[in-house]
Each structure stands twice: as structure tokens, then as C-alpha cells.
Scaffold this motif. Structure first.
Motif, PDB file in Angstrom:
ATOM      1  N   ALA A  65       0.940  -1.201   0.003  1.00 61.48           N
ATOM      2  CA  ALA A  65      -0.044   0.084  -0.046  1.00 61.48           C
ATOM      3  C   ALA A  65       0.825   1.326   0.132  1.00 61.48           C
ATOM      4  O   ALA A  65       1.599   1.449  -0.902  1.00 61.48           O
ATOM      5  CB  ALA A  65      -0.953  -0.065   1.125  1.00 61.48           C
ATOM      6  N   ARG A  66       0.732   2.170   1.239  1.00 59.88           N
ATOM      7  CA  ARG A  66       1.510   3.401   0.936  1.00 59.88           C
ATOM      8  C   ARG A  66       3.037   3.178   1.312  1.00 59.88           C
ATOM      9  O   ARG A  66       3.552   4.202   0.990  1.00 59.88           O
ATOM     10  CB  ARG A  66       1.011   4.279   2.054  1.00 59.88           C
ATOM     11  N   ALA A  67       3.304   1.953   1.503  1.00 53.71           N
ATOM     12  CA  ALA A  67       4.954   1.911   1.589  1.00 53.71           C
ATOM     13  C   ALA A  67       5.395   0.881   0.464  1.00 53.71           C
ATOM     14  O   ALA A  67       6.636   0.188   0.468  1.00 53.71           O
ATOM     15  CB  ALA A  67       4.976   0.983   2.982  1.00 53.71           C
ATOM     16  N   SER A  68       4.684   0.746  -0.547  1.00 59.49           N
ATOM     17  CA  SER A  68       5.104  -0.061  -1.765  1.00 59.49           C
ATOM     18  C   SER A  68       6.212   0.425  -2.538  1.00 59.49           C
ATOM     19  O   SER A  68       6.931  -0.379  -3.186  1.00 59.49           O
ATOM     20  CB  SER A  68       3.857  -0.332  -2.779  1.00 59.49           C
ATOM     21  N   HIS A  69       6.751   1.518  -2.173  1.00 61.76           N
ATOM     22  CA  HIS A  69       7.870   2.117  -2.856  1.00 61.76           C
ATOM     23  C   HIS A  69       8.974   1.647  -1.969  1.00 61.76           C
ATOM     24  O   HIS A  69      10.309   1.948  -2.416  1.00 61.76           O
ATOM     25  CB  HIS A  69       7.923   3.605  -2.820  1.00 61.76           C
TER      26      HIS A  69
END
Length: 170
Positions: A65-69
Motif C-alpha cells: 500500500a502506502r509503503a510499496s515504494h
């Protein structure tokens, strides 16, 4: 790491000391774990092999999700292969894989007492981002701190491209 590596990887896991098992973040004693990992495509997993014996394991585990990078690097080197450049070579390989897979950042967790591992990662461009107090419990029940190191792989790669590294590599 593929299906043909399961037996050698199981042998490696059997030799990993209890303190080092923490860094897998999974129960490495679970039946069939190596076979499951060999068939999983979500995470990049590699083995360093010397004379048909696994001497290191690394995984690049993507965030969600928001940490997929961000990818979490997990690296365990057999005690007999430490201080021989194996960890550095495998970590470099995983950083390149992170760039190829489009991650912006790679993190790694290291016990504070592992000064050699911390120095190795800092030599590769990782910087300390957090200290997690009492995060690890050893077999005797004593608590130990963990340091979270991070590498801005996309920033580093962009700087290298600006400097012409792609031309130098052909």
C-alpha cells in the motif's frame, strides 16, 4: 532461489544460530518453508553458494500500500563465510535488484551489537534512520536494541546516471 535449491537451503537454515534466525522474520522451522519461498514470486530471494553449500541468503521484501515504494532487505550470512565479502556482494546484488524493480528506498534491520554488519551496510550507502529499543529478545530473555538503516536507491541511481555511469557500463 528456485525449487532445485530447497535441500541446500534447508541445510543452511539448520545451521543458522538462533540469534540470526530473527532476521528472517518468519518461523524458519516451519515445515515446507523453503519450498514455499522457492515458489513465491512476490519477494526476490537469492542464495550465495560455495561448493554446492549455501553460505548466504537474501530477500528483498516489498512493502504494501502506502509503503510499496520501500523494500525490506533481509540478509543472513553463514558464520563460516563472514568477513569474506559475501555479505557485501549479496547486498550489492539486492540493491541493484531494488533499482530494477523500481523501489525508491531499501531498509535493513541490524542488531546494534552487530557492528561489522552495520559498518558493511553504511559502506554501501545505508544511513541510520531509527533505533528501536528492546526490539529483540535473545534466547536467555535479555532485550537488545535494533537499528534501522535505509538506502535511497532511486536517489543514488539518479545521481549515478547524471554522472554518466550508464555510459561507462555500456
Amino acid at each position: 532461489m528456485g525449487p532445485d535449491d530447497v535441500g541446500a537451503f534447508d541445510a543452511f537454515l539448520a545451521e543458522v544460530p538462533g540469534d540470526d534466525r530473527t532476521f528472517f522474520k518468519e518461523d524458519v522451522d516451519a515445515p515446507g518453508l523453503a519450498a514455499r519461498w522457492a515458489g513465491e514470486e512476490r519477494c526476490a530471494r537469492v542464495l550465495a553458494v560455495d561448493d554446492e553449500r549455501v553460505v548466504a541468503f537474501a530477500a528483498l521484501v516489498p512493502g504494501v500500500a502506502r509503503a510499496s515504494h520501500v523494500a525490506d532487505l533481509r540478509l543472513v550470512v553463514a558464520a563460516s563465510a563472514r568477513r569474506q565479502g559475501v555479505g557485501v556482494a549479496v547486498a550489492r546484488h539486492m540493491l541493484l535488484a531494488a533499482v530494477q524493480q523500481g523501489f525508491a528506498k531499501v531498509t535493513v534491520e541490524v542488531a546494534v551489537e552487530s557492528e561489522g554488519a552495520i559498518a558493511m551496510f553504511q559502506g554501501l550507502g545505508f544511513v541510520p534512520e531509527a533505533l528501536l529499543r528492546d526490539q529483540l529478545r535473545d534466547p536467555d530473555g535479555a532485550l537488545h536494541d535494533l537499528v534501522l538503516l535505509a538506502h535511497p536507491v532511486q536517489e543514488t541511481w539518479a545521481a549515478m546516471l547524471t554522472g554518466g555511469i550508464d555510459d561507462a557500463l555500456g
